[in-house]
Design a protein around this motif. Structure first.
Motif, PDB file in Angstrom:
ATOM      1  N   THR A  38       0.847  -1.197   0.000  1.00  0.00           N
ATOM      2  CA  THR A  38       0.000   0.000   0.000  1.00  0.00           C
ATOM      3  C   THR A  38       0.881   1.245   0.000  1.00  0.00           C
ATOM      4  O   THR A  38       2.071   1.203   0.322  1.00  0.00           O
ATOM      5  CB  THR A  38      -0.913   0.042   1.241  1.00  0.00           C
ATOM      6  OG1 THR A  38      -0.096   0.003   2.423  1.00  0.00           O
ATOM      7  CG2 THR A  38      -1.858  -1.153   1.242  1.00  0.00           C
ATOM      8  N   GLU A  39       0.277   2.327  -0.382  1.00  0.00           N
ATOM      9  CA  GLU A  39       0.927   3.631  -0.298  1.00  0.00           C
ATOM     10  C   GLU A  39       2.265   3.674  -1.032  1.00  0.00           C
ATOM     11  O   GLU A  39       3.275   4.107  -0.494  1.00  0.00           O
ATOM     12  CB  GLU A  39       1.127   4.032   1.168  1.00  0.00           C
ATOM     13  CG  GLU A  39      -0.155   4.123   1.971  1.00  0.00           C
ATOM     14  CD  GLU A  39      -1.135   5.151   1.388  1.00  0.00           C
ATOM     15  OE1 GLU A  39      -0.656   6.198   0.901  1.00  0.00           O
ATOM     16  OE2 GLU A  39      -2.343   4.895   1.409  1.00  0.00           O
ATOM     17  N   VAL A  40       2.259   3.215  -2.275  1.00  0.00           N
ATOM     18  CA  VAL A  40       3.429   3.435  -3.126  1.00  0.00           C
ATOM     19  C   VAL A  40       3.284   4.841  -3.707  1.00  0.00           C
ATOM     20  O   VAL A  40       2.360   5.109  -4.491  1.00  0.00           O
ATOM     21  CB  VAL A  40       3.514   2.400  -4.256  1.00  0.00           C
ATOM     22  CG1 VAL A  40       4.710   2.687  -5.149  1.00  0.00           C
ATOM     23  CG2 VAL A  40       3.600   0.989  -3.674  1.00  0.00           C
TER      24      VAL A  40
ATOM     25  N   PRO B  21      11.511   4.846  -0.826  1.00  0.00           N
ATOM     26  CA  PRO B  21      11.643   6.180  -1.423  1.00  0.00           C
ATOM     27  C   PRO B  21      10.337   6.962  -1.315  1.00  0.00           C
ATOM     28  O   PRO B  21       9.249   6.395  -1.358  1.00  0.00           O
ATOM     29  CB  PRO B  21      11.996   5.880  -2.883  1.00  0.00           C
ATOM     30  CG  PRO B  21      11.443   4.511  -3.128  1.00  0.00           C
ATOM     31  CD  PRO B  21      11.599   3.779  -1.841  1.00  0.00           C
ATOM     32  N   ARG B  22      10.475   8.271  -1.210  1.00  0.00           N
ATOM     33  CA  ARG B  22       9.297   9.135  -1.094  1.00  0.00           C
ATOM     34  C   ARG B  22       8.603   9.347  -2.429  1.00  0.00           C
ATOM     35  O   ARG B  22       7.433   9.727  -2.467  1.00  0.00           O
ATOM     36  CB  ARG B  22       9.695  10.501  -0.515  1.00  0.00           C
ATOM     37  CG  ARG B  22      10.167  10.455   0.917  1.00  0.00           C
ATOM     38  CD  ARG B  22      10.289  11.843   1.513  1.00  0.00           C
ATOM     39  NE  ARG B  22      11.215  12.683   0.773  1.00  0.00           N
ATOM     40  CZ  ARG B  22      10.854  13.691  -0.026  1.00  0.00           C
ATOM     41  NH1 ARG B  22       9.574  13.964  -0.196  1.00  0.00           N
ATOM     42  NH2 ARG B  22      11.760  14.416  -0.647  1.00  0.00           N
ATOM     43  N   ARG B  23       9.323   9.079  -3.529  1.00  0.00           N
ATOM     44  CA  ARG B  23       8.742   9.240  -4.866  1.00  0.00           C
ATOM     45  C   ARG B  23       9.122   8.030  -5.715  1.00  0.00           C
ATOM     46  O   ARG B  23      10.266   7.579  -5.674  1.00  0.00           O
ATOM     47  CB  ARG B  23       9.245  10.522  -5.530  1.00  0.00           C
ATOM     48  CG  ARG B  23       8.892  11.800  -4.777  1.00  0.00           C
ATOM     49  CD  ARG B  23       9.403  13.015  -5.531  1.00  0.00           C
ATOM     50  NE  ARG B  23      10.858  13.038  -5.598  1.00  0.00           N
ATOM     51  CZ  ARG B  23      11.562  13.494  -6.633  1.00  0.00           C
ATOM     52  NH1 ARG B  23      10.954  13.948  -7.717  1.00  0.00           N
ATOM     53  NH2 ARG B  23      12.882  13.501  -6.601  1.00  0.00           N
ATOM     54  N   VAL B  24       8.168   7.544  -6.485  1.00  0.00           N
ATOM     55  CA  VAL B  24       8.411   6.386  -7.350  1.00  0.00           C
ATOM     56  C   VAL B  24       7.868   6.693  -8.743  1.00  0.00           C
ATOM     57  O   VAL B  24       6.777   7.253  -8.883  1.00  0.00           O
ATOM     58  CB  VAL B  24       7.736   5.114  -6.789  1.00  0.00           C
ATOM     59  CG1 VAL B  24       7.951   3.939  -7.740  1.00  0.00           C
ATOM     60  CG2 VAL B  24       8.273   4.791  -5.394  1.00  0.00           C
ATOM     61  N   VAL B  25       8.639   6.327  -9.747  1.00  0.00           N
ATOM     62  CA  VAL B  25       8.202   6.348 -11.142  1.00  0.00           C
ATOM     63  C   VAL B  25       8.271   4.909 -11.639  1.00  0.00           C
ATOM     64  O   VAL B  25       9.290   4.237 -11.466  1.00  0.00           O
ATOM     65  CB  VAL B  25       9.097   7.255 -12.010  1.00  0.00           C
ATOM     66  CG1 VAL B  25       8.787   7.060 -13.490  1.00  0.00           C
ATOM     67  CG2 VAL B  25       8.912   8.715 -11.617  1.00  0.00           C
TER      68      VAL B  25
END
Length: 372
Positions: free
Chosen positions: A133-135, A191-195
């Protein structure tokens, strides 16, 4: 961009609820000891660090995620190595991760970019279902990348922005994304940001896609010139190890994996990946091969950026390493001197094939971030 236009086409697929925003060039015609945190290494670099800080190949086979027979010892070794790779990535102090998956929401023709504010999903195992959850997907960056990659000067990049349910719900993830992300989380990498990038579904002749995917890797690094990021390649190796497996047996499976292993242990030996492995992949049947080629393109452009300044925003289309050839054919590449080393040292585990498909784990870190 002289002589080229970029168009965006949106089509709502009612039956699936997926919105595809297509950007296309128009032709003019558990139990691993974790290392101590080392986030301060970023500040210790002699110049401001931009670009790729580290990368890992992490399998998405459920036998690696949840080790069990057959081949339980090999599966445990892969599992522990994947967690250690996550620990290394977590030590880098980066807040952006680019995940490359061959199994997810896909475009037949184009590289897909998941575009949503978040993602969630699950992996089904024999005895349970694990959820993630929460990716935290970076919505704005993902949209910019889709546009920038399609407009990259000098390349014919086809990139599709993948969107779900009018951006009102999280993007759905399955084993190709969930297994490597959860293993990396066990190592402490959150990580706080994912692409998330999705390899095109058209793979009837994977070897013919090498120049295109390699070029996209270079363009991706240029588009991320002002970011510091890590890459996770989700992928397994040859799927043709067993005659009674779903894809049958091919005598190319073992030599293909040997060639990939050579590159994993020495990423400067690009011929092992681009020539030796590429010549066998169409019969060895590897879902992870093109993700490694995309990573190689990132590595190559990162080297060029390092040679031209930390930001690396300049164009390098006509200043490739002298061993490289044009991207219209598979290059006859020998070696390049990349600024990356295996970390943890010797952390290439496998290839093993406890089932019909092979797997390996490897991780690399930029030399500037290596303790002396």
């Amino acid at each position: 961009m002289a002589g080229r236009l970029v168009s965006s086409v949106a089509a709502l697929l009612v039956t699936t609820g997926l919105l595809f925003a297509v950007f296309k060039k128009e032709e003019p015609a558990a139990g691993v000891r974790l290392p101590p945190p080392r986030a301060t290494l970023l500040a210790a670099a002699s110049t401001p660090l931009h670009g790729l800080a580290g990368a890992a190949l992490i399998p998405h086979g459920d036998i690696t995620y949840d080790p069990r027979p057959p081949g339980e010892d090999e599966a445990v070794a892969l599992h522990e190595a994947a967690i250690a790779a996550g620990a290394m990535l977590g030590s880098l102090g980066v807040d952006l991760c680019v995940l490359i998956t061959p199994h997810g929401v896909q475009s037949e023709r184009d590289l897909g970019v998941y575009t949503a504010a978040s993602a969630t999903g699950f992996v089904e195992l024999d005895n349970r279902t694990d959820f993630i959850t929460e990716v935290p997907l970076d919505f704005d960056l993902s949209r910019r990348l889709a546009t920038t990659l399609a407009a990259d000067e000098g390349n014919d990049n086809n990139v599709t922005e993948l969107r779900v349910w009018c951006d009102t719900e999280p993007f759905p993830l399955r084993w190709g994304e969930v297994c490597p992300l959860l293993l990396a989380r066990q190592g402490g990498f959150r990580p706080r940001r994912v692409v998330i990038l999705s390899i095109p579904a058209r793979r009837s002749k994977v070897s013919s896609m090498v120049p295109e995917i390699r070029s996209l890797g270079r363009a991706l690094r240029r588009a991320l010139a002002n970011e510091t990021f890590a890459v996770i390649v989700s992928g397994d190796l040859a799927h043709a190890h067993l005659a009674d497996g779903p894809y049958g047996y091919s005598p190319t499976a073992d030599p293909f994996e040997a060639a990939v292993a050579t590159w994993l242990r020495n990423i400067s030996d690009t011929r092992a990946l681009l020539n030796d492995a590429a010549s066998l992949v169409d019969t060895a049947l590897s879902c992870g091969f093109l993700g490694l080629v995309l990573l190689l393109g990132i590595l190559e452009e990162d080297n060029l950026a390092g040679a031209n300044g930390a930001g690396g925003a300049q164009r390098h289309h006509h200043h490739l390493h002298h061993h490289q050839e044009a991207t219209t054919t598979t290059p006859k590449t020998t070696t390049q001197d990349f600024a990356f080393v295996n970390d943890p040292p010797g952390n290439v585990v496998g290839p093993f094939h406890p089932t019909y498909y092979g797997m390996a784990v490897a991780s690399w870190k930029k030399k500037a971030l290596t303790t002396t």
